[in-house]
Scaffold this active site. Sequence first.
Site, PDB file in Angstrom:
ATOM      1  N   HIS A 106      74.838  64.654 -11.150  1.00 21.53           N
ATOM      2  CA  HIS A 106      73.442  63.685 -11.355  1.00 21.53           C
ATOM      3  C   HIS A 106      72.404  64.463 -10.643  1.00 21.53           C
ATOM      4  O   HIS A 106      71.309  64.350 -10.826  1.00 21.53           O
ATOM      5  CB  HIS A 106      73.798  62.392 -10.828  1.00 21.53           C
ATOM      6  CG  HIS A 106      74.462  61.511 -12.013  1.00 21.53           C
ATOM      7  ND1 HIS A 106      74.204  60.621 -12.205  1.00 21.53           N
ATOM      8  CD2 HIS A 106      75.229  62.064 -13.032  1.00 21.53           C
ATOM      9  CE1 HIS A 106      74.774  59.853 -13.250  1.00 21.53           C
ATOM     10  NE2 HIS A 106      75.670  60.823 -13.848  1.00 21.53           N
ATOM     11  N   HIS A 268      84.485  63.914 -17.847  1.00 16.91           N
ATOM     12  CA  HIS A 268      85.623  62.778 -18.042  1.00 16.91           C
ATOM     13  C   HIS A 268      86.831  62.742 -18.128  1.00 16.91           C
ATOM     14  O   HIS A 268      87.536  61.705 -17.991  1.00 16.91           O
ATOM     15  CB  HIS A 268      85.012  62.008 -19.405  1.00 16.91           C
ATOM     16  CG  HIS A 268      83.414  61.495 -19.544  1.00 16.91           C
ATOM     17  ND1 HIS A 268      82.913  60.641 -20.583  1.00 16.91           N
ATOM     18  CD2 HIS A 268      82.604  61.623 -18.529  1.00 16.91           C
ATOM     19  CE1 HIS A 268      81.842  60.531 -20.255  1.00 16.91           C
ATOM     20  NE2 HIS A 268      81.720  60.941 -18.878  1.00 16.91           N
TER      21      HIS A 268
END
EC number: 1.11.1.21
Length: 739
Positions: A106, A268
């Site tokens: 992020h 993920h």
Amino acid sequence: MKKSTIPTLSALTLAMSLAFGGSVIAQEQVTDNQFWWPEQLNLSPLRQNAVESNPYGSDYHYAEAFKSLDLDAVKKDIKALMTESQDWWPADYGHYGPFFIRMAWHSAGVYRIFDGRGGAAGGQQRFEPLNSWPDNVNLDKARRLLWPIKQKYGSKISWGDLMVLTGNVALESMGFKTFGFAGGRVDDWEAEQVNWGSEKAWLDSKRRNEKGELAKPMGATQMGLIYVNPEGPNGVPDPLASAKEIRDTFGRMAMNDEETVALIAGGHTFGKAHGAHDPSKCVGADPAASGVEAQGLGWKNKCGKGHSEDTVTSGLEGAWSSNPTKWTMEYLTWLYTFDWVQTKSPAGHIQWTPADDKAANLVPDAHLPDKRHAPMMFTSDIALKEDPIYREITTRFLKNPQEFELAFAKAWFKLTHRDMGPKARYLGADVPAEMLIWQDPIPALDHPVIDNADIKALGNKILASGLTVPELVRTAWASASSFRGTDMRGGANGARIRLEPMMNWQANNPKELAKVLAKLEKVQKDFNGSLKGGKKVSLADVIVLGGSVAVEKAAKEAGVTVSVPFTPGRMDATQAQTDVSSFAVLEPTADGFRNYYSKDSSHSPAEMLIERANMLNLTVPEMTVLVGGLRALGANSAGVKHGVFTDKPGTLSNDFFVNLLDMSTKWSKSEKQEGIYEGQDRKSGKLKWTATPVDLVFGSHSELRAVSEVYGAQDGQDRFVQDFIKAWNKVMNADRFDI
């Protein structure tokens, strides 16, 4: 009269109440100039991150500090931190790795190609608004977990580098082999001024045109998100529609389909989502909105423990694999093994679960040893299965694990390094040897450079080539001013102005450019043929030197003898080293320095000038003197005469400022040309000059006029020339990371 006294404690209480408790002085909202005059040109972008804001001072050089760092020791400390679970924020599965991957992702993932803003450089995740975005919930804790390491190594490693390095170490500590790491991200000391969108509410989306396309330069679909809503567009669980948004947003971060799939599937593989409770009932204010006692931490969770099995982040809940702290193929395997059906998290958010009841206990709980769960997927995960293009890639990766692993390693490296610019800026022993096309490669210097005598002789050859001062200046400016300091791309090094796509950019006047380059290439070839001792000069150097000797000649014409600094050593890139589509986003829709403006521009001509100056890391005085000088030199795109307030173009005089400030001229909007102004003699009415808004703003804007008056004064000519040369040299060398 006896004076009353206030006890010390009461005085302190009163002082604190005045500071924080609602006094008229403290709470009164100041009405700034932008309120009264919303159209006033904002110069603040050119005053960001001034050296005075840096607590390390002007003598501090981060690259040198980083080189003294024991990088292996830092990585060892970070690795140890991974499993040192803290009571105030316990690690999922006893390992902080996935948490730190999210932090690094992020930090870097806000990068966007259209203006080069965002990215990990600067460590902007520490500042508002990023530190309080909905998509960054609880990453404040990740950075606090890292503070002891930052504290230990201090000025030797920036927050920008530390966050990315921690993401790398996190991957490696969970069994994944990364592609490499480069340091060199210099920290900022204030929030960067970035257009993140016009929305007034988190997760709102008012950034699309009538065709439904995201407006440029936006990189995310909703305010406060890094990319897309994982539940689907605006929360609608449509995998194919989600795939469309994923392709668009990741493309705006310079990722192709394969890199996009690798990043999502690889990322993920690790960790879990957190949605144990309804955020609206449990989670408090973000860090920026929290009180001073919170000390920069936000999102306080009042439900249950407030962390661990009660953690609330995205509102989605669960893990993608049975071993979320190890690199496995389970994400892709389970994506295709199971049929996935919609369900809701405990927080009420839409996600997907296997239709097969046998999957109900495949995943261990992150904190409770006696509890197990079914795996889950986001709508954005199902998109990788439903979209035909993504499906081809995911099935190929599933069949070829090593290909998938390498693809993720390279995509992760690109994600975390995309905003750093060329490889010449990379620092550290872990820099990968392979040169990648997105790094805008330029051949390494492989020959002796020309000396001062050669430079003088070459300059004379250029001036004797028949090229005019305006032609030489325009070409050098077009080459060097392609640089943007947001992601360190573009610039004169590489001479890409002779290659696609730059050679055909409208702002560069392709027809004239081709003529000028042909003559400069002949000068280069002939001169290299005369050199001895293996010395050579690149076309990139010839282009810049051509502009420099033209400036010297123009200054001499104005009665000032000067020497424009020139440092050889640039090299010429090839077309094969130039990704045409990647460089296309650097094309200027406006360049106020050349008085160029196209209808594709997103803002007014004057605002686009500020944007261009900001990209070039210029100050207000530097921007001002360059505009005035380039007008005097006749350097406007395509040779247009607007703003050339002189009867001797090609001479480096301060005439632009003298005549702009001359009260004998009356300005009015042209009745013949939209966006053009006419300057007429107040007495005779005779037309003297024509101008654009960019020209006139230096007389109309009070702060710009103040600077213009310095250069338009009777004693301003020498200062003007000297300041112009300094600013010119700054632009010409903006991409010289080797000097």
